[in-house]
Design an enzyme around this catalytic site. Structure first.
Site, mmCIF file in Angstrom:
data_model
loop_
_atom_site.group_PDB
_atom_site.id
_atom_site.type_symbol
_atom_site.label_atom_id
_atom_site.label_comp_id
_atom_site.label_asym_id
_atom_site.label_seq_id
_atom_site.Cartn_x
_atom_site.Cartn_y
_atom_site.Cartn_z
ATOM 1 N N ASP A 1 42.498 49.293 36.735
ATOM 2 C CA ASP A 1 42.746 47.860 36.558
ATOM 3 C C ASP A 1 43.474 47.425 37.830
ATOM 4 O O ASP A 1 44.579 47.906 38.129
ATOM 5 C CB ASP A 1 43.618 47.673 35.317
ATOM 6 C CG ASP A 1 44.063 46.233 35.110
ATOM 7 O OD1 ASP A 1 43.916 45.385 36.027
ATOM 8 O OD2 ASP A 1 44.593 45.963 34.019
ATOM 9 N N SER B 1 31.774 39.265 42.625
ATOM 10 C CA SER B 1 30.496 38.650 42.190
ATOM 11 C C SER B 1 29.688 39.481 41.207
ATOM 12 O O SER B 1 28.663 38.991 40.714
ATOM 13 C CB SER B 1 29.583 38.277 43.374
ATOM 14 O OG SER B 1 29.997 37.061 43.973
ATOM 15 N N VAL C 1 38.314 39.514 36.223
ATOM 16 C CA VAL C 1 39.431 39.987 37.032
ATOM 17 C C VAL C 1 40.398 38.829 37.354
ATOM 18 O O VAL C 1 41.616 39.024 37.435
ATOM 19 C CB VAL C 1 38.906 40.709 38.301
ATOM 20 C CG1 VAL C 1 38.296 39.768 39.300
ATOM 21 C CG2 VAL C 1 40.003 41.553 38.935
ATOM 22 N N ASP C 2 39.854 37.630 37.488
ATOM 23 C CA ASP C 2 40.675 36.447 37.769
ATOM 24 C C ASP C 2 41.685 36.219 36.630
ATOM 25 O O ASP C 2 42.896 36.032 36.868
ATOM 26 C CB ASP C 2 39.721 35.250 37.906
ATOM 27 C CG ASP C 2 40.340 34.010 38.516
ATOM 28 O OD1 ASP C 2 41.500 34.079 38.966
ATOM 29 O OD2 ASP C 2 39.655 32.974 38.546
HETATM 30 P P1 ADP Z 1 32.695 37.378 39.330
HETATM 31 O O1 ADP Z 1 32.794 36.025 38.664
HETATM 32 O O2 ADP Z 1 32.983 37.316 40.825
HETATM 33 O O3 ADP Z 1 31.436 38.083 39.002
HETATM 34 P P2 ADP Z 1 34.228 39.016 37.430
HETATM 35 O O4 ADP Z 1 35.687 39.007 37.206
HETATM 36 O O5 ADP Z 1 33.359 38.538 36.293
HETATM 37 O O6 ADP Z 1 33.964 38.176 38.765
HETATM 38 O O7 ADP Z 1 33.760 40.472 37.819
HETATM 39 C C1 ADP Z 1 33.945 41.052 39.096
HETATM 40 C C2 ADP Z 1 34.167 42.558 38.936
HETATM 41 O O8 ADP Z 1 35.528 42.784 38.549
HETATM 42 C C3 ADP Z 1 33.311 43.210 37.862
HETATM 43 O O9 ADP Z 1 32.830 44.461 38.382
HETATM 44 C C4 ADP Z 1 34.293 43.455 36.733
HETATM 45 O O10 ADP Z 1 33.928 44.576 35.951
HETATM 46 C C5 ADP Z 1 35.553 43.740 37.501
HETATM 47 N N1 ADP Z 1 36.829 43.574 36.786
HETATM 48 C C6 ADP Z 1 37.120 42.835 35.683
HETATM 49 N N2 ADP Z 1 38.423 42.962 35.361
HETATM 50 C C7 ADP Z 1 38.980 43.803 36.289
HETATM 51 C C8 ADP Z 1 40.284 44.348 36.509
HETATM 52 N N3 ADP Z 1 41.316 44.046 35.701
HETATM 53 N N4 ADP Z 1 40.464 45.183 37.565
HETATM 54 C C9 ADP Z 1 39.444 45.497 38.395
HETATM 55 N N5 ADP Z 1 38.193 45.022 38.246
HETATM 56 C C10 ADP Z 1 37.956 44.193 37.211
#
Ligand code: ADP
Length: 170
Positions: free
Chosen positions: A8, A115, A31-32
Site C-alpha cells: 500500500d 492509469s 490510490v487517490d
Molecule cells: P487510475 O484512475 O489512474 O486508474 P486507480 O487508483 O484506479 O487510478 O489505480 C491505479 C493503480 O493503483 C491500480 O493498479 C490500483 O490497483 C493501484 N492502487 C490502488 N490503491 C493503491 C494503494 N493504496 N497503494 C498502491 N497502489 C494502489
C-alpha cells in the site's frame, strides 16, 4: 536502484509518493482516495488552492500525516483504445513527476501503476512506459519504487524490467 514492491503506497517511508489523481486534484477513489485518507484533511485543503492539474502534468504538495514527506499528484490518461495520445501522456506523467522530484531534491520516490485502475490502461503496456522512464531517471535517485497493489502487477513489472522471463504461452 529500481525496486518492485507489493505494498500500500501510503505506508512507504520515502521522500515522495506519487498519486494517480484526477484533473480536479480534489480526491477520488483507488490510490487517490487512500492517499487522501492517510494524509488527512490538510491535503485536500492544500489541493483546493492548486486549481487542478491537466492530464500528463504534475503538482507537488506536502505529505501531511503520511510517512512520505511529499506527494506528487499526476493525472494519467483515461484509456480510450490507444489511439488518443494515451502513451505520450502516460509517459509525460512519469517524466513530470521525476522533474518535480529533482527540483525538490527528492532522492527516494514511489509510483503506483498510474492509469491502470479505473482509467483502464492495460497493465503490460503501462508498465513498459513506467519502467522505461524509471530506467532513464534511475541515476538521479537513490531508489525508485514501482509500488504494485497485486502480485500479478509485480510479475508484470518484473517482466518489463527483464528480471523474469515471460510465462510460456503453451
Ligand atoms: P487510475 O484512475 O489512474 O486508474 P486507480 O487508483 O484506479 O487510478 O489505480 C491505479 C493503480 O493503483 C491500480 O493498479 C490500483 O490497483 C493501484 N492502487 C490502488 N490503491 C493503491 C494503494 N493504496 N497503494 C498502491 N497502489 C494502489
Amino acid at each position: 536502484m529500481i525496486q518492485i514492491r507489493e505494498a500500500d503506497i501510503t505506508t512507504l517511508s520515502v521522500d515522495a509518493i506519487v498519486n494517480a489523481a484526477n484533473e480536479t486534484l480534489l480526491g477520488g477513489g483507488g490510490v487517490d482516495g487512500a492517499i487522501h485518507r492517510a494524509a488527512g484533511p490538510e491535503l485536500l485543503d492544500h489541493c483546493r488552492g492548486l486549481g487542478g492539474c491537466r492530464t500528463g502534468s504534475a503538482r507537488i504538495t506536502p505529505g501531511f500525516a503520511l510517512p512520505a514527506r511529499f506527494v506528487i499528484h499526476t493525472v494519467g490518461p483515461v484509456w480510450k483504445g490507444g489511439q488518443s495520445g494515451e502513451a505520450e501522456r502516460l509517459r509525460s506523467c512519469y517524466l513530470e513527476s521525476f522533474r518535480l522530484a529533482e527540483e525538490s531534491r527528492i532522492k527516494s520516490i514511489a509510483f503506483p501503476a498510474i492509469s491502470t485502475g479505473v482509467y483502464g490502461y492495460p497493465s503490460i503496456e503501462a508498465a513498459s512506459i513506467a519502467t522505461q522512464t524509471m530506467l532513464e531517471n534511475e541515476s538521479d535517485f537513490d531508489v525508485i519504487i514501482a509500488c504494485c497493489f497485486s502480485a500479478a502487477d509485480v510479475t508484470v513489472y518484473e517482466t518489463a524490467l527483464g528480471r523474469k522471463p515471460p510465462a510460456p504461452s503453451n
